[in-house]
Design a protein around this motif. Structure first.
Motif: not given
Length: 297
Positions: A192-196, A251-266
């Protein structure tokens, strides 16, 4: 939420635990215990949480965990059967003074390193598999001899990776309770979305104080930690399901595909699609090798 302090029961004829736990008795929440733990996975796969480490576990993996190192192993999905041989022992179960003997020096050093959690690799892992499976069924003094053989194997081969950078022994009780609550909150809510603000509130701190505290304790930012948890879950979905990358990202908690791809690649140095393709190639190669060995036996 403070981790459960777990203690497995001993029988009147044993001084340490060595037995197989299978679903549903395998499943345990974030927990800790004074005993050292050797764990061999016989079935299943999922995500390992050890100290401040998040990574994968699969069948045949072996971990060695130090005393009071918090951990949990969460299976990839709720219907997956998971089983493991679990060996738990205290550092003095063989009597006072044993670990101070000159011959025990390498094992004492191993116990210190195990405070970071060890993922056993290579040929040592394969040797440990048979030793641990047999250990569960041994009786009498043979049990102690076999446990010593397991520890000696790890200590002398050095075929392991340390996984956690969290210095468990340096935490005061108050700080330990706080970091444990943060970890459990993350494990429970990462999809789920988690805010600081949410996680800082769980720790009873302001956002700036929380960010500074978490970085000091874990050597990483909370956002990096959260992304590691999410990517670890995504890896399981990429391997075990036919879901699209877009479905897995949400399903893994990312709100955009672009951010998911970026973090996965990192984290993985591969795109999600590349990771899935690479796994399937390795799996096919493994099957081909097994077939070759069978034909040539």
């Amino acid at each position: 939420m403070k981790p459960i302090v777990e203690k497995l029961p001993l029988s009147q004829n044993t001084s340490f635990v060595a037995r197989t736990y299978r679903t549903p008795h395998f499943e345990v929440p974030w927990h800790q215990h004074i005993e050292y733990e050797l764990i061999l996975f016989l079935e299943g796969e999922g995500t390992a949480f050890i100290g401040n480490y998040i990574g994968e576990f699969r069948t045949d993996d072996v971990f060695f965990l130090g005393s009071n190192l918090p951990h949990t192993f969460q299976k990839a999905h709720k219907d997956l059967v998971t089983a493991a041989v679990v060996v738990q022992f205290t550092d003095d179960f063989w009597g006072p003074g044993f670990m101070q003997l000159p011959e025990s020096k390498s094992i004492l050093k191993l116990f210190t390193v195990a405070m970071q959690g060890l993922n056993v690799q290579g040929a040592a892992r394969q040797q440990l598999k048979s030793l641990l499976i047999e250990l569960e069924h041994l009786q009498g003094f043979a049990r102690i001899i076999r446990l010593c053989e397991c520890l000696q194997l790890i200590a002398t081969t050095h075929e392991y990776e340390t996984v956690s950078t969290q210095e468990v022994k340096t935490f005061h009780a108050k700080n330990k309770d706080r970091i444990d609550r943060i970890f459990q909150f993350t494990i429970d809510n990462f999809q789920e979305p988690i805010a600081l603000n949410d996680v800082a509130s769980t720790a009873g701190m302001s956002v700036p104080a929380f960010c500074s505290y978490f970085k000091k304790c874990t050597k990483k930012t909370y956002v990096d930690f959260l992304n590691e948890v999410r990517i670890g879950h995504a890896c399981k979905l990429l391997i075990d399901t036919q879901k699209t990358v877009l479905e897995i990202s949400y399903e893994s908690g990312f709100n955009t595909l672009a951010n998911f791809n970026k973090q996965f690649l990192k984290l993985k140095q591969l795109t999600p699609s590349g990771f899935r393709k690479n796994f399937r190639i390795q799996e096919q190669s493994s099957y081909s090798t097994d077939e070759y060995r069978t034909l040539n036996q």
